[in-house]
Structures are given as C-alpha cells and as structure tokens.
Design an enzyme around this catalytic site. Structure first.
Site, PDB file in Angstrom:
ATOM      1  N   LYS A  53       0.840  -1.193   0.000  1.00  0.00           N
ATOM      2  CA  LYS A  53       0.000   0.000   0.000  1.00  0.00           C
ATOM      3  C   LYS A  53       0.880   1.250   0.000  1.00  0.00           C
ATOM      4  CE  LYS A  53      -3.792  -1.918   2.802  1.00  0.00           C
ATOM      5  NZ  LYS A  53      -4.887  -1.741   1.842  1.00  0.00           N
ATOM      6  N   ARG A  61     -10.001 -11.757   2.454  1.00  0.00           N
ATOM      7  CA  ARG A  61     -10.871 -12.820   1.923  1.00  0.00           C
ATOM      8  C   ARG A  61     -10.178 -14.183   1.983  1.00  0.00           C
ATOM      9  NH1 ARG A  61     -11.383  -9.671  -3.706  1.00  0.00           N
ATOM     10  NH2 ARG A  61     -11.262  -7.964  -2.213  1.00  0.00           N
TER      11      ARG A  61
HETATM   12  N1  BES Z   1      -7.919  -3.878   4.735  1.00  0.00           N
HETATM   13  C1  BES Z   1      -8.121  -3.492   3.391  1.00  0.00           C
HETATM   14  C2  BES Z   1      -9.448  -2.760   3.191  1.00  0.00           C
HETATM   15  C3  BES Z   1      -9.541  -1.412   3.869  1.00  0.00           C
HETATM   16  C4  BES Z   1      -9.170  -0.259   3.207  1.00  0.00           C
HETATM   17  C5  BES Z   1     -10.082  -1.308   5.149  1.00  0.00           C
HETATM   18  C6  BES Z   1      -9.280   0.956   3.827  1.00  0.00           C
HETATM   19  C7  BES Z   1     -10.191  -0.087   5.783  1.00  0.00           C
HETATM   20  C8  BES Z   1      -9.809   1.047   5.121  1.00  0.00           C
HETATM   21  C9  BES Z   1      -8.131  -4.718   2.491  1.00  0.00           C
HETATM   22  O1  BES Z   1      -7.307  -5.750   2.879  1.00  0.00           O
HETATM   23  C10 BES Z   1      -7.651  -4.273   1.156  1.00  0.00           C
HETATM   24  O2  BES Z   1      -6.512  -3.883   1.064  1.00  0.00           O
HETATM   25  N2  BES Z   1      -8.501  -4.359   0.153  1.00  0.00           N
HETATM   26  C11 BES Z   1      -8.148  -3.983  -1.159  1.00  0.00           C
HETATM   27  C12 BES Z   1      -8.769  -4.972  -2.109  1.00  0.00           C
HETATM   28  C13 BES Z   1      -8.291  -4.827  -3.537  1.00  0.00           C
HETATM   29  C14 BES Z   1      -6.834  -5.203  -3.625  1.00  0.00           C
HETATM   30  C15 BES Z   1      -9.144  -5.712  -4.415  1.00  0.00           C
HETATM   31  C16 BES Z   1      -8.688  -2.582  -1.409  1.00  0.00           C
HETATM   32  O3  BES Z   1      -9.768  -2.258  -0.912  1.00  0.00           O
HETATM   33  O4  BES Z   1      -8.011  -1.804  -2.072  1.00  0.00           O
HETATM   34 MN    MN Z   2      -5.324  -5.552   2.175  1.00  0.00          MN
END
Ligand code: BES
Ligand code: MN
Ligand code: ZN
Length: 499
Positions: free
Chosen positions: A275, A349
């Site tokens: 990230k 997931r």
């Molecule tokens: N933990 C994150 C989702 C999240 C984002 C929670 C911001 C709280 C605040 C999750 O693991 C994630 O990174 N999801 C990705 C999925 C994508 C790679 C399909 C996302 O939301 O960008």
């Molecule tokens: Mn994630």
C-alpha cells in the site's frame, strides 16, 4: 481504565445533589424557543416553567449534540443545568439513536465531572445509558501518564419512565457497553503490541474469563490441518498466524447455533502488493471484525443468551518480505479449493475463506462474518454505513438490526456476472477481478464460494464504520468504534426470541 458508573436517580432530579443535571431539547417550531423533552418537567418547574426560554437566551437551539451549560444558582440542587440537543424529532418524541448520540455528546462534554443526573433516561433508558457509557470511553493505555487529562464522568444517575425494570435495563446496557469498549481497546492497541500471538492470548483470556471453550491453533497446527489461506497471508511476517475459536454453549437448551467469523489482520501493509505509505497507519484497525466477534461471543455468555455461538477468528499480519506470498502464488485453502493470488492486498478474503469453511463444519444454523474487507465499501457507502451482503433473508435481517441500533447498514447485491471475473487461469478462482468496479461486491462473491450450500449467511463490510479517522461525534470516539457488536447482539437476541 476508570469506568463511568451508572445508576437510577432516587427522588426528584431537581433535588439531586450533583455537579450537573441534564435535560434534552428539541428545536422549536418556526422561530419559537427550543422545547424540553419528557423527563425535564421537575427541572422546568424549579425554573417556574421558564427553563426553555432561559436556555434559548443562553443560545441553545435543540440541534443535535449541541451542549449548553447554565449555572443553576440554587434553583435546583445540581450546580449546572446542562441542555443537550436531540435534533428534530417526529411527533416530538426522539428515537433511541437520538438519545444515544445526545447522551454520548454530554458524556464527552462533562468529562471530569463527579456526579451527574440525566433526565434522558425518561425518554429511553437503554439508549441514555449506552450513549453515556460509550461516549465516556477513552483509550489511554499507551499514554506516558495514563491518568493525565480529564477523567471520564465518574457517575451518572438516570431518571426513568418507570415502565420497566430499570436496574435490569442498566445491567444490560453496562454489559453491551463493556463489549463495545473491549472491541475498541483491541482495535486501538497498536500493531507492535497486538499481533497474532498476543491477540490470540488476549482472546483466550477474555474467553476463559467468561467461561467459554477456547481453542488456539498456532502456525504448526494450521499447517497440520491445511489452513492454506491463513498460512499464505501470514507467511511474510515473523509474527506467525493463529486461528482462535471461542464457543458459548447457549446454556441448557440453545434455540439455534450461530457461527461468527471476523477478519483478524493485525496489520495490513498490503504485502508485496504494498500500500502507499500515506494513511497506512489506519491498517492497525484491520482486525476490527475479529475484535467485534470475540467481544460479541463473550457478551452472549455474559447475558446467557439461549443461542450457541462459536467465533472462528483467523489472525495474521500481512507483510512484504522474502518469505511473503507473492502475486501469482496459488494457495490451497482449508477444504481443498485453490486460489490464485493476483493481489496480496486482497488478503482478508483469503484468511476468511479458511475460517468460513472451518466454521461450517460445526453445522451452524446461521453464519455471520464481519471484516474491514474493502476500500470499495467506503467508495460505495461512505465511512459510516456498513455494506451487508449474503443470502437474501439474513442479509436484510442484519441490515435492519444495524439501522435499529444506530450502526448504520445497507443491503448490497451480489451480482452473478461478477463470479466469472474471478475465474483463474491456473486455480479454482482468483482473489481479485481485473478491475476495481464493484470491489465490495466482488469480495462478497469470493466469500460466497466458501459458504456451505444452503447455509444462511451474511457478510458485513465495516472498512469505514469500524474506525473513526475524524473527530468524535455522538458516542463515537476517534479510533476504533466497536461496530458491529450491537448489530450482532441484536441479531442474536432476535434469534433467541424468534429462531
Ligand atoms: N484492509 C483493506 C481494506 C480497507 C481499506 C479497510 C481501507 C479499511 C480502510 C483490504 O485488505 C484491502 O486492502 N482491500 C483492497 C482490495 C483490492 C486489492 C481488491 C482494497 O480495498 O483496495
Ligand atoms: Mn489488504
Ligand atoms: Zn486488509
């Protein structure tokens, strides 16, 4: 943590020796002055029926969460009269959430006070007590001097309409608030202190103290049993993954059996699909779902609900390293399905799939899973409304309970065409689609692949609602909020009563 004590006011609120007495206000019609709500009658009488006019002079408007303090100068025994706005109310009767938010706002505004009397209990005792206890929350465990700063209000006594067992209502509210505060504490504990091993230890401690059966699988046990999702996500971190199972029996004659599952990523860097640095600290909250289901299961035992509840909680830290799982890896999940990892940041997931399959082995009547699963949840619904997916009936039932308890929630679809977008070149399915459209729903479709045929299920995406990055509002502090503990409890109580 010094907790606020709650009780019932004895005698007239006007005669109670206290630092403050709280009255509720609604906005007036047209340009008229604000209007007192039920419970304030004796305080108003002590001001010769002119309290609303006096508060109007002091600038009170009745708008939601506005707090106005007026010295009583002996008109009542309390030193201050504190008016809190409830916002516009249909037929002049505020709903539970209005009372909860106003009580939370008052608890924050009266931090440092000793004894407070609140007449909002007359409107809704449950909501007044919950809002007070949740609004008074502070997290100081990691402050150099945890005792510095204003203490939470020490003691709040509520009036009540008297049509219920007030002490029983307060006992329930205290138990609920305790569960929400436990959830907040876990979320707010930083990721260098709370990682899978310490999180599992904490869950075990909480569970055993409540008389639950507790099982903790460490990385060796996970490998032995084939939990490929949890192991794959966790393998990049020196803090090894865990799977925790907490069970409340439901007493002698449980009505139904409910499986709860919660995402326990103790920190989500994204892994190799890392990230951006800006805002990454938010990912300390990526175990909010896990914290909520642990606290809810303990709460079910505390309240002795006649429903068997088992929480299945996968815990891992998602880190990039030379041992981390990579984009392109294929994981064999618990139960045997294979998943091609196209993005290591779609890790929730993967650990949840393992846990969902494990949870179904107990043959529950319902399965409810909650997770900070997708940023797309916030794009679709904002930061305060959870997205609910799953089988039609349970999804709608959960969403309705969420709205009823003030944990806003909205049912979302699982469009069938998205399934094909998860097809993989090499494995049974991929962990992401090739685009960002409907990201929250695609995650729901992925989870559905792991839910046992015919098992009613719901998925609660709490990416936004679980963690407040803005200022405090109502009874919601900065940081961990404790959503959806009260939704889950409402559902369990509904199942206890109606199956
Ligand atoms: N933990 C994150 C989702 C999240 C984002 C929670 C911001 C709280 C605040 C999750 O693991 C994630 O990174 N999801 C990705 C999925 C994508 C790679 C399909 C996302 O939301 O960008
Ligand atoms: Mn994630
Ligand atoms: Zn995550």
């Amino acid at each position: 943590m010094s907790a606020t004590e709650v009780g019932l006011v004895v005698g007239s609120p006007a005669a109670a020796e206290a630092d403050a007495v709280v009255v509720g206000l609604l906005p007036g019609e047209d340009d008229g002055h604000p209007v007192l709500v039920a419970g304030a009658e004796e305080i108003d009488a002590a001001f010769d029926g002119e309290l609303a006019a006096l508060l109007d002079l002091a600038g009170a408007s009745g708008k939601a969460e506005e707090v106005v303090k007026v010295p009583s100068r002996g008109a009542v025994a309390a030193k201050l009269v504190v008016a809190v706005g409830l916002g516009p109310a249909e037929n002049g009767i505020p709903d539970g959430e209005q009372v909860r938010r106003a009580s939370g706002a008052v608890a924050r505004a009266l931090a440092g006070s000793g004894r407070v009397v609140s007449t909002l209990g007359t409107v809704d005792l449950t909501a007044a007590a919950e809002g007070t206890l949740l609004g008074a929350y502070r997290f100081t465990a990691f402050k150099g001097d945890p005792e510095a700063g204003k203490k939470p209000v020490a003691q709040v006594e509520f009036s009540s309409a008297g049509d219920e067992d007030g002490l029983e209502v307060l006992r329930h509210a205290v138990a609920v608030a305790h569960a929400v505060r436990t959830t907040r504490d876990l979320i707010n504990t930083p990721p260098n202190a709370l990682y899978p091993e310490t999180f599992a230890a904490r869950a075990k401690e909480l569970g055993e103290a409540a008389g639950l059966d507790v099982e903790v699988l460490d990385d060796a046990a996970l490998a032995e049993a084939g939990f490929g999702g949890v192991l794959g996500v966790g393998q990049g971190s020196s803090r090894k993954p865990r799977l925790v199972r907490l069970s409340w029996s439901g007493g002698a004659t449980p009505v139904k059996k409910v499986a709860l599952v919660g995402k326990g990523i103790t920190f989500d860097t994204g892994g190799i699909s890392i990230k951006p640095a800006a805002g990454m600290d938010h990912m300390t909250s990526d175990m909010s779902g896990a914290a909520a289901v642990i606290a809810t299961t303990v709460l079910a035992a505390t309240l002795e609900l006649p429903v068997a509840v088992t929480a299945t909680v996968p815990m891992a830290e998602n880190m990039p390293s030379d041992t981390a799982y990579r984009p392109g890896d294929v994981l064999t999940m618990y139960g045997g399905k294979t998943v091609e990892v196209l993005n290591t940041d779609a890790e929730g997931r993967l650990i949840l799939a393992d846990a969902i399959v494990r949870a179904a082995e107990d043959e529950p009547d319902y399965l409810v899973e909650t997770s900070t699963l997708t940023g797309a949840q916030m794009v679709a619904l904002g930061t305060r409304t959870a997205g609910i997916m799953g089988s039609d009936e349970l999804r709608d039932r959960v969403a309705a309970h969420g709205r009823a308890v003030g944990e806003d929630a909205w049912a979302m679809p699982l469009p069938e065409h998205l399934r094909a977008e998860l097809d993989s070149r090499v494995a049974d399915l991929a962990n992401v689609t090739g685009n960002r459209f409907g990201g929250m729903l695609a995650a729901g479709i992925f989870l559905r692949e792991f839910v046992a045929e015919g098992l009613p299920w719901a998925h609660i995406d709490i990416a936004g609602p679980s963690f407040n990055t803005g200022g405090p509002w109502g009874y919601t502090p900065k940081g961990g909020t404790g959503t959806p503990v009260r939704t889950l409890l409402a559902l369990l109580e509904d199942i206890a009563a109606n199956g």
